[in-house]
Design a protein around this motif. Structure first.
Motif, PDB file in Angstrom:
ATOM      1  N   PHE A   4       5.214  -1.272 -12.268  1.00 14.10           N
ATOM      2  CA  PHE A   4       5.907  -2.529 -10.996  1.00 14.10           C
ATOM      3  C   PHE A   4       5.549  -3.552 -11.007  1.00 14.10           C
ATOM      4  N   THR A   5       6.013  -4.751 -10.631  1.00 13.72           N
ATOM      5  CA  THR A   5       5.686  -6.052  -9.948  1.00 13.72           C
ATOM      6  C   THR A   5       5.516  -6.463  -8.973  1.00 13.72           C
ATOM      7  N   ILE A   6       5.202  -7.205  -8.228  1.00 18.27           N
ATOM      8  CA  ILE A   6       4.530  -7.672  -7.203  1.00 18.27           C
ATOM      9  C   ILE A   6       5.183  -9.207  -6.536  1.00 18.27           C
ATOM     10  N   SER A   7       6.263 -10.025  -5.874  1.00 16.12           N
ATOM     11  CA  SER A   7       6.457 -11.646  -6.499  1.00 16.12           C
ATOM     12  C   SER A   7       6.406 -11.689  -4.582  1.00 16.12           C
ATOM     13  N   ARG A   8       6.849 -13.254  -5.019  1.00  8.89           N
ATOM     14  CA  ARG A   8       6.738 -13.688  -3.072  1.00  8.89           C
ATOM     15  C   ARG A   8       8.371 -14.264  -3.102  1.00  8.89           C
ATOM     16  N   ASP A   9       8.911 -14.877  -2.143  1.00  4.27           N
ATOM     17  CA  ASP A   9       9.414 -15.946  -2.024  1.00  4.27           C
ATOM     18  C   ASP A   9       9.276 -16.780  -0.628  1.00  4.27           C
ATOM     19  N   ASN A  10       8.319 -17.633  -0.679  1.00  3.24           N
ATOM     20  CA  ASN A  10       7.935 -18.624   0.488  1.00  3.24           C
ATOM     21  C   ASN A  10       9.048 -18.776   0.996  1.00  3.24           C
ATOM     22  N   ALA A  11      10.051 -19.270   0.660  1.00  6.54           N
ATOM     23  CA  ALA A  11      10.862 -19.897   1.217  1.00  6.54           C
ATOM     24  C   ALA A  11      11.592 -19.331   2.358  1.00  6.54           C
ATOM     25  N   LYS A  12      11.733 -17.944   2.167  1.00  4.49           N
ATOM     26  CA  LYS A  12      12.539 -16.352   2.958  1.00  4.49           C
ATOM     27  C   LYS A  12      11.103 -16.170   3.529  1.00  4.49           C
ATOM     28  N   ASN A  13      10.033 -15.941   3.199  1.00  4.10           N
ATOM     29  CA  ASN A  13       8.979 -15.328   4.099  1.00  4.10           C
ATOM     30  C   ASN A  13       8.874 -13.945   3.476  1.00  4.10           C
ATOM     31  N   TYR A  30       0.865  -0.895   0.041  1.00  3.09           N
ATOM     32  CA  TYR A  30      -0.097   0.011   0.070  1.00  3.09           C
ATOM     33  C   TYR A  30       0.708   1.261   0.035  1.00  3.09           C
ATOM     34  N   ARG A  31      -0.124   2.205  -0.822  1.00  2.00           N
ATOM     35  CA  ARG A  31       1.133   3.473  -0.263  1.00  2.00           C
ATOM     36  C   ARG A  31       0.204   4.546   0.035  1.00  2.00           C
ATOM     37  N   GLN A  32       0.791   5.208   1.168  1.00  3.44           N
ATOM     38  CA  GLN A  32       0.657   6.291   1.393  1.00  3.44           C
ATOM     39  C   GLN A  32       1.086   7.767   1.391  1.00  3.44           C
ATOM     40  N   ALA A  33       0.537   8.773   0.150  1.00  8.17           N
ATOM     41  CA  ALA A  33       1.373   9.829  -0.062  1.00  8.17           C
ATOM     42  C   ALA A  33       0.363  11.422   1.195  1.00  8.17           C
ATOM     43  N   PRO A  34       1.269  11.991   0.515  1.00 10.88           N
ATOM     44  CA  PRO A  34       0.886  13.422   1.825  1.00 10.88           C
ATOM     45  C   PRO A  34      -0.544  13.832   1.492  1.00 10.88           C
ATOM     46  N   GLY A  35      -0.957  13.700   2.130  1.00  7.29           N
ATOM     47  CA  GLY A  35      -2.666  14.212   2.074  1.00  7.29           C
ATOM     48  C   GLY A  35      -3.612  13.896   1.671  1.00  7.29           C
ATOM     49  N   LYS A  36      -3.172  12.663   1.125  1.00 13.38           N
ATOM     50  CA  LYS A  36      -4.054  11.423   0.454  1.00 13.38           C
ATOM     51  C   LYS A  36      -4.305  10.123   1.482  1.00 13.38           C
ATOM     52  N   GLN A  37      -5.358   9.394   1.092  1.00 18.74           N
ATOM     53  CA  GLN A  37      -5.461   8.296   1.101  1.00 18.74           C
ATOM     54  C   GLN A  37      -4.754   6.785   1.801  1.00 18.74           C
ATOM     55  N   ARG A  38      -4.506   6.380   1.851  1.00 22.92           N
ATOM     56  CA  ARG A  38      -4.012   4.925   1.851  1.00 22.92           C
ATOM     57  C   ARG A  38      -4.094   4.337   1.112  1.00 22.92           C
ATOM     58  N   GLU A  39      -3.378   4.130  -0.335  1.00 23.17           N
ATOM     59  CA  GLU A  39      -4.254   2.994  -1.307  1.00 23.17           C
ATOM     60  C   GLU A  39      -3.406   1.992  -1.685  1.00 23.17           C
ATOM     61  N   LEU A  40      -4.314   0.459  -1.776  1.00 24.04           N
ATOM     62  CA  LEU A  40      -3.245  -0.022  -2.666  1.00 24.04           C
ATOM     63  C   LEU A  40      -3.042  -0.059  -4.104  1.00 24.04           C
ATOM     64  N   VAL A  41      -1.446  -0.478  -3.445  1.00 30.61           N
ATOM     65  CA  VAL A  41      -0.562  -0.478  -4.917  1.00 30.61           C
ATOM     66  C   VAL A  41      -0.161  -1.696  -6.156  1.00 30.61           C
ATOM     67  N   ALA A  42      -0.700  -3.491  -5.147  1.00 29.99           N
ATOM     68  CA  ALA A  42      -0.490  -4.337  -5.721  1.00 29.99           C
ATOM     69  C   ALA A  42      -0.554  -5.496  -4.377  1.00 29.99           C
ATOM     70  N   LEU A  43      -1.159  -6.429  -5.012  1.00 31.80           N
ATOM     71  CA  LEU A  43      -1.162  -7.695  -4.328  1.00 31.80           C
ATOM     72  C   LEU A  43      -0.959  -8.947  -5.001  1.00 31.80           C
ATOM     73  N   ILE A  44      -0.571  -9.713  -3.878  1.00 34.32           N
ATOM     74  CA  ILE A  44      -0.573 -11.417  -4.295  1.00 34.32           C
ATOM     75  C   ILE A  44      -1.406 -11.843  -3.413  1.00 34.32           C
ATOM     76  N   THR A  45      -1.729 -12.751  -3.809  1.00 35.03           N
ATOM     77  CA  THR A  45      -2.401 -13.981  -3.088  1.00 35.03           C
ATOM     78  C   THR A  45      -1.412 -15.456  -2.777  1.00 35.03           C
ATOM     79  N   HIS A  46      -2.278 -16.503  -2.064  1.00 30.28           N
ATOM     80  CA  HIS A  46      -1.345 -16.930  -1.525  1.00 30.28           C
ATOM     81  C   HIS A  46      -0.705 -18.640  -2.480  1.00 30.28           C
ATOM     82  N   LEU A  47      -1.694 -18.196  -3.336  1.00 29.31           N
ATOM     83  CA  LEU A  47      -2.221 -18.447  -4.638  1.00 29.31           C
ATOM     84  C   LEU A  47      -1.019 -17.958  -5.477  1.00 29.31           C
ATOM     85  N   ARG A  48      -0.548 -17.261  -5.494  1.00 33.89           N
ATOM     86  CA  ARG A  48       0.191 -16.282  -6.543  1.00 33.89           C
ATOM     87  C   ARG A  48      -0.542 -15.712  -7.468  1.00 33.89           C
TER      88      ARG A  48
END
Length: 116
Positions: A67-76, A37-55
């Motif tokens: 932007f690209t979101i990724s996850r490494d489950n071995a490294k949490n 999520y991104r919190q910019a000055p004077g603005k509401q927090r907004e979702l930037v990117a999401l990755i589910t538990h199923l990727r």
């Protein structure tokens, strides 16, 4: 004790790149959807990117293709690769973990500043 620790923020010129990391502990990482999520000055927090538990991934329209979101489950750890950065990407980037059974947790954030 649950901890989400973000890193990788900083000051970058427009057009540059940054890679954010969020290291999680105290949760079953593979059960969690992970979001940036991104919190910019004077603005509401907004979702930037999401990755589910199923990727599966989802992005805000403003960052698609950059932007690209990724996850490494071995490294949490969840990552956010940010390319072609713009001044309007400036803000505090915060990591959120949401267990598919309900509980959610927030990190403290990392500052990203993009100069024009």
């Amino acid at each position: 004790q649950v901890q989400l620790v973000e890193s990788g923020g900083g000051l970058v010129e427009a057009g540059g790149s940054l890679r954010l990391s969020c290291a999680a502990s105290g949760i079953i990482f593979t059960r969690n959807n992970m979001g940036w999520y991104r919190q910019a000055p004077g603005k509401q927090r907004e979702l930037v990117a999401l990755i589910t538990h199923l990727r599966s991934t989802n992005y805000a329209e403003s960052v698609k293709g950059r932007f690209t979101i990724s996850r490494d489950n071995a490294k949490n750890t969840v990552y956010l690769q940010m390319n072609s950065l713009k001044p309007e990407d400036t803000g505090i980037y915060v990591c959120k973990a949401t267990d598919y059974a309900g509980p959610s947790y927030w990190g403290r954030g990392t500052q990203v500043t993009v100069s024009s």
